[in-house]
Design a protein around this motif. Structure first.
Motif, short mmCIF file in Angstrom:
data_model
loop_
_atom_site.label_atom_id
_atom_site.label_comp_id
_atom_site.label_asym_id
_atom_site.label_seq_id
_atom_site.Cartn_x
_atom_site.Cartn_y
_atom_site.Cartn_z
N LYS A 20 -9.54 7.30 -17.44
CA LYS A 20 -8.37 7.98 -16.87
C LYS A 20 -7.68 7.18 -15.77
CE LYS A 20 -10.06 12.58 -18.06
NZ LYS A 20 -10.37 13.94 -17.58
N ILE A 21 -7.91 5.90 -15.72
CA ILE A 21 -7.13 5.05 -14.82
C ILE A 21 -5.95 4.57 -15.65
CG2 ILE A 21 -7.19 3.09 -13.23
CD1 ILE A 21 -10.20 3.28 -13.23
N PHE A 22 -4.93 5.39 -15.74
CA PHE A 22 -3.83 5.20 -16.69
C PHE A 22 -3.15 3.86 -16.52
CE2 PHE A 22 0.55 5.74 -18.15
CZ PHE A 22 0.33 6.22 -19.43
N THR A 23 -3.01 3.39 -15.29
CA THR A 23 -2.30 2.14 -15.05
C THR A 23 -2.96 0.97 -15.75
OG1 THR A 23 -3.57 1.87 -13.01
CG2 THR A 23 -1.43 2.88 -12.80
N ASN A 24 -4.26 1.07 -16.01
CA ASN A 24 -4.96 -0.06 -16.63
C ASN A 24 -4.53 -0.29 -18.08
OD1 ASN A 24 -6.27 -0.57 -14.30
ND2 ASN A 24 -8.29 0.09 -14.98
N TYR A 76 1.91 2.46 -9.63
CA TYR A 76 1.29 2.47 -8.31
C TYR A 76 2.26 2.89 -7.21
CZ TYR A 76 -3.16 0.47 -9.67
OH TYR A 76 -4.40 0.29 -10.22
N SER A 77 3.54 2.74 -7.45
CA SER A 77 4.52 3.06 -6.41
C SER A 77 5.09 4.46 -6.54
CB SER A 77 5.67 2.05 -6.45
OG SER A 77 6.36 2.12 -7.68
N PHE A 131 10.15 -5.83 -8.20
CA PHE A 131 10.03 -6.13 -6.77
C PHE A 131 10.03 -4.85 -5.92
CE2 PHE A 131 11.77 -7.14 -2.57
CZ PHE A 131 10.88 -8.12 -2.17
N LYS A 132 10.77 -3.85 -6.37
CA LYS A 132 10.83 -2.58 -5.62
C LYS A 132 9.44 -1.98 -5.47
CE LYS A 132 12.87 2.04 -5.73
NZ LYS A 132 13.73 2.98 -6.48
N SER A 133 8.59 -2.16 -6.47
CA SER A 133 7.26 -1.56 -6.44
C SER A 133 6.33 -2.24 -5.45
CB SER A 133 6.64 -1.60 -7.84
OG SER A 133 7.41 -0.85 -8.76
N ILE A 134 6.55 -3.54 -5.20
CA ILE A 134 5.67 -4.23 -4.25
C ILE A 134 6.32 -4.39 -2.88
CG2 ILE A 134 4.52 -5.54 -6.09
CD1 ILE A 134 6.25 -7.97 -4.78
N HIS A 135 7.54 -3.84 -2.74
CA HIS A 135 8.23 -3.94 -1.45
C HIS A 135 7.42 -3.32 -0.30
CE1 HIS A 135 11.42 -3.00 1.59
NE2 HIS A 135 11.69 -4.27 1.34
N PRO A 136 6.74 -2.16 -0.52
CA PRO A 136 5.91 -1.61 0.56
C PRO A 136 4.82 -2.57 1.02
CG PRO A 136 6.30 0.05 -1.11
CD PRO A 136 6.81 -1.25 -1.67
N VAL A 137 4.28 -3.35 0.08
CA VAL A 137 3.25 -4.34 0.45
C VAL A 137 3.86 -5.43 1.31
CG1 VAL A 137 1.52 -5.96 -0.43
CG2 VAL A 137 2.02 -3.86 -1.69
N ILE A 138 5.07 -5.87 0.95
CA ILE A 138 5.78 -6.87 1.75
C ILE A 138 6.04 -6.35 3.16
CG2 ILE A 138 7.83 -8.31 1.92
CD1 ILE A 138 6.06 -9.00 -0.46
N GLN A 139 6.39 -5.07 3.25
CA GLN A 139 6.65 -4.46 4.55
C GLN A 139 5.38 -4.42 5.39
OE1 GLN A 139 10.07 -4.71 4.51
NE2 GLN A 139 9.94 -2.92 5.81
N LYS A 140 4.25 -4.18 4.75
CA LYS A 140 2.97 -4.19 5.47
C LYS A 140 2.69 -5.58 6.04
CE LYS A 140 0.42 -0.47 3.16
NZ LYS A 140 -0.80 -0.14 2.39
N PHE A 205 -9.79 -0.21 -8.15
CA PHE A 205 -8.74 0.19 -9.08
C PHE A 205 -8.47 1.68 -9.00
CE2 PHE A 205 -10.44 -3.67 -11.04
CZ PHE A 205 -9.27 -4.39 -11.12
N GLN A 206 -9.37 2.43 -8.41
CA GLN A 206 -9.18 3.87 -8.30
C GLN A 206 -8.57 4.27 -6.97
OE1 GLN A 206 -13.07 5.46 -9.04
NE2 GLN A 206 -12.88 5.24 -11.25
N GLU A 207 -8.30 3.30 -6.09
CA GLU A 207 -7.77 3.62 -4.76
C GLU A 207 -6.49 4.42 -4.85
OE1 GLU A 207 -7.59 0.62 -1.72
OE2 GLU A 207 -9.13 -0.54 -2.73
N LYS A 208 -5.57 3.99 -5.68
CA LYS A 208 -4.28 4.67 -5.78
C LYS A 208 -4.45 6.05 -6.37
CE LYS A 208 0.18 5.15 -5.71
NZ LYS A 208 0.96 5.25 -4.48
N GLU A 209 -5.31 6.17 -7.38
CA GLU A 209 -5.51 7.46 -8.02
C GLU A 209 -6.07 8.48 -7.04
OE1 GLU A 209 -4.67 8.30 -11.09
OE2 GLU A 209 -3.81 6.33 -11.40
N LYS A 210 -7.07 8.06 -6.24
CA LYS A 210 -7.66 8.98 -5.28
C LYS A 210 -6.65 9.36 -4.21
CE LYS A 210 -11.29 6.41 -4.41
NZ LYS A 210 -12.57 5.95 -3.83
N TYR A 211 -5.83 8.41 -3.83
CA TYR A 211 -4.81 8.66 -2.81
C TYR A 211 -3.79 9.67 -3.32
CZ TYR A 211 -1.09 7.58 0.55
OH TYR A 211 -0.12 7.67 1.51
#
Length: 330
Positions: A20-24, A76-77, A131-140, A205-211
C-alpha cells in the motif's frame, strides 16, 4: 550492470507497492523505463547493428520517463493521488500508432529528425512540471532546515533523471556519456537505499504516508496556534540561524507536529514563516529608523545577508526596502 540493477530496483519497489505504498508503483515504472532506455544505449554502443526494433523500444521508453517522474513526485507533494491515465494512456496510444505506421526500421529519418526531438522536449516539460513537487525541499535547503530521508531521496531522483535527460540531449557533443551517468545514478540509488534502510531500522518510504494519515486534533491545533505568538513576542526570529528544531523546543511541541501544522494549516514552510516575521520587523524599522543604513536594518531584522534581505522583502511587499521607506516617508 546499471540496467540490470535498475530492473532489480524496479521489481523491489513494485513488491513494496503491494504494501500500500502507492507511490512505489510510479517509482518502479520510472526505473523500469529508465532501465529499458539504458539497455538500448548499451547495446547500441557496443553493437551498432542492433535490430532497429530494440532501438525503437528504447527510444519509446523515454516518452514515459517524464510522466512517471512527475506522477511519483506529485504523490509526495499532494494528498490526492494524481490521475495517471491522462499522463500515460495518451502517450501509449501515440507510441502504438507511430510504431505501426512509422516503424523505426523503415522511417529512421523521421525518427531522428522529428520524433526523438519531440520525445526530448516532452521529457523536459515534465521535468519542469515536476519541479513544483520538490520546491518545498529546495525551500528547506535555503532555510537551512534539516532534511528528512524522504526529502533527500526525492531530490536525488529528480536530479538524477534531470542529469540523464541532459546527458542524452547533449550526447552528440559528449561521446554518449549518458550511459555512464545512468549507471552512476542507478548505483547511487542502490547505495542510498541501503543506507536509509539500515539506519535506525526505519522504512523511510513510509514517512510521507504516515504523515498524511496523521491528523491533528482540534485542541492541539488551537494550542499550537496560540504558542506561535511566542516566536513573535520573544523575537526569536531575529537569530539568523533560528531552526525548526529550536522553535519546536521553545514552543514545547514536537518538531514533526510543528512542521505538519505549518504545512497543513498555514500552508507554508517554517522558513517561509520566519521570513515573513523578519520582513514585518524590517518594515517597522524602515518606518522608524532613519539614521541607519538599510543593510544594517536588514541584519537587525534577522536576515543573514544583504541579498537574502532584499530578495525576501521584494518578494513579500513588491518593493525594495529603499522604495518602501521612501513611500512611507511620503
Amino acid at each position: 550492470m546499471g540496467a540490470f540493477n535498475g530492473l532489480l530496483l524496479s521489481i523491489y519497489f513494485a513488491i513494496n507497492a503491494k504494501k500500500k505504498i502507492f507511490t512505489n508503483y510510479f517509482l518502479s515504472l520510472l526505473l523500469l523505463v529508465l532501465s529499458i532506455r539504458i539497455i538500448k544505449s548499451v547495446f547500441f554502443y557496443f553493437n551498432p547493428n542492433l535490430s532497429n526494433i530494440f532501438i525503437q523500444i528504447g527510444l519509446s521508453a523515454c516518452v514515459l520517463i517524464g510522466p512517471f517522474l512527475f506522477l511519483y513526485l506529485k504523490t509526495y507533494s499532494e494528498d490526492e493521488k494524481p490521475s495517471w491515465t491522462k499522463h500515460v494512456i495518451p502517450y501509449l496510444t501515440i507510441l502504438t500508432i507511430l510504431g505501426f505506421f512509422y516503424p523505426y526500421v523503415e522511417h529512421r529519418t523521421i525518427w531522428s529528425t522529428w520524433i526523438i526531438k519531440a520525445i526530448s522536449a516532452q521529457w523536459m516539460i515534465y521535468i519542469v512540471l515536476s519541479f513544483k513537487s520538490i520546491h518545498p525541499v529546495i525551500q528547506k535547503i535555503k532555510g537551512k532546515e534539516n532534511l528528512r530521508k524522504i526529502d533527500i531521496w526525492v531530490l536525488s531522483i529528480y536530479l538524477g533523471v534531470t542529469l540523464i535527460w541532459l546527458a542524452y540531449t547533449t550526447s552528440a557533443y559528449t561521446s554518449y556519456i549518458a550511459g555512464a551517468l545512468s549507471f552512476t545514478f542507478i548505483l547511487y540509488v542502490n547505495v542510498l537505499l541501503l543506507i536509509f534502510r539500515a539506519s535506525n531500522g526505519i522504512n523511510f518510504f513510509q514517512e510521507k504516508e504516515k504523515y498524511k494519515n496523521k491528523e491533528i486534533d482540534e485542541k492541539t491545533l488551537e494550542l499550537i496556534g496560540q504558542k506561535l505568538s511566542i516566536i513573535v513576542e520573544k523575537e526569536l526570529f531575529l537569530h539568523p540561524n533560528f531552526t525548526l528544531e529550536e522553535a519546536a523546543k521553545e514552543l514545547k511541541v514536537s518538531k514533526h507536529l510543528l512542521s505538519q501544522y505549518l504545512n497543513e494549516i498555514l500552508g507554508k514552510s517554517f522558513s517561509n514563516l520566519i521570513r515573513e516575521y523578519r520582513v514585518e520587523k524590517a518594515k517597522k524599522l524602515l518606518e522608524t529608523e532613519n539614521n541607519y543604513t538599510i543593510e544594517s536594518l536588514g541584519y537587525d531584522s534577522g536576515f543573514s545577508s544583504k541579498s537574502t534581505f532584499f530578495t525576501a522583502f521584494k518578494k513579500t511587499t513588491g518593493m525594495t526596502p529603499a522604495e518602501y521607506q521612501k513611500s512611507y516617508l511620503k
